[in-house]
Design an enzyme around this catalytic site. Sequence first.
Site, PDB file in Angstrom:
ATOM      1  N   SER A 137     -26.037  -0.764  13.540  1.00 21.02           N
ATOM      2  CA  SER A 137     -25.744  -2.192  13.688  1.00 21.02           C
ATOM      3  C   SER A 137     -24.504  -2.323  14.551  1.00 21.02           C
ATOM      4  O   SER A 137     -23.702  -1.380  14.639  1.00 21.02           O
ATOM      5  CB  SER A 137     -25.472  -2.819  12.315  1.00 21.02           C
ATOM      6  OG  SER A 137     -24.908  -4.111  12.433  1.00 21.02           O
ATOM      7  N   TYR A 150     -21.470  -3.096   3.947  1.00 24.34           N
ATOM      8  CA  TYR A 150     -22.466  -2.917   5.004  1.00 24.34           C
ATOM      9  C   TYR A 150     -21.855  -2.231   6.218  1.00 24.34           C
ATOM     10  O   TYR A 150     -22.397  -1.252   6.730  1.00 24.34           O
ATOM     11  CB  TYR A 150     -23.055  -4.274   5.395  1.00 24.34           C
ATOM     12  CG  TYR A 150     -24.080  -4.194   6.494  1.00 24.34           C
ATOM     13  CD1 TYR A 150     -25.368  -3.727   6.240  1.00 24.34           C
ATOM     14  CD2 TYR A 150     -23.770  -4.587   7.792  1.00 24.34           C
ATOM     15  CE1 TYR A 150     -26.315  -3.646   7.249  1.00 24.34           C
ATOM     16  CE2 TYR A 150     -24.716  -4.509   8.809  1.00 24.34           C
ATOM     17  CZ  TYR A 150     -25.989  -4.044   8.529  1.00 24.34           C
ATOM     18  OH  TYR A 150     -26.913  -3.965   9.537  1.00 24.34           O
TER      19      TYR A 150
END
Length: 287
Positions: A137, A150
Amino acid sequence: MTSPKTLLITGVSSGFGRALAEEALAAGHRVVGTVRGEPARLAFESLSPGAAIGRILDVTDFDAIDGVVADIEASAGAIDVLVNNAGYGHEGVMEESPLSEMRRQFDVNVFGAVAMIKAVLPFMRQRRRGHILNITSMGGHITMPGIAYYCGSKFALEGISEALGKEVQPLGIAVTAVAPGSFRTDWAGRSMTRPPRAIADYDAIFDPIRKAREEKSGHQLGDPRKAARAMLAAINADHPPAHLLLGSDALGLVRGKLAALREELTAWETVTKSTDGQSLSQGPLLQ
């Protein structure tokens, strides 16, 4: 078209996994996709009977992974490309988020991916060829309030990918960390876990970010199918990248992060260098 390949993609029921599987099948590749249940397996195989092969697997079932991969190698043929796509997002202020949720986040996003890699590598190493794509990501390069768990998991996977790539490159195996920006997937919707809010001190910094993310969900700039085509381009490249950003938002944010880091390194350069002492080593440093 390049020669057909067999791709093993984790999490093909939705998002990037489904988009990549469909684009790969359309390009003439064979796709083995992992899903969580029998209805999803049947639905996936119906996309292209004979070329789409479903396997039921939870990537956190670490004891099952080796057997599933060995069975795929024996029944479906050599795995040319592993795509670690399975993952999810955790949104929550760190002080409010239970440690158990961090463990779950890392089990899926990091340990699951590593377990898949360790199961596939012996086969790729024996053949002296293969490609591993880890879907990370832009949150593996930049951070923002409210997604500490995350970002931590994606920073970890970025680092693991880069180090692994240096280990296996002499063996004919490539590793690419694919870092998407904001795309129209379920990441910010049903795939996001959100613990309840409890500490008012964080309202001002976090609540607007959560509200904006919820409103933007489903309307992001990124197109998952175009992301899938970009990943196929990396898979087909003679010299695939170690890091591949997807999306102009990711590019802008990561470039901004690097510029800010460069500025901070320069500002603190004197202090950084002040910690050096006389080297006691008689040979070249290894670090």
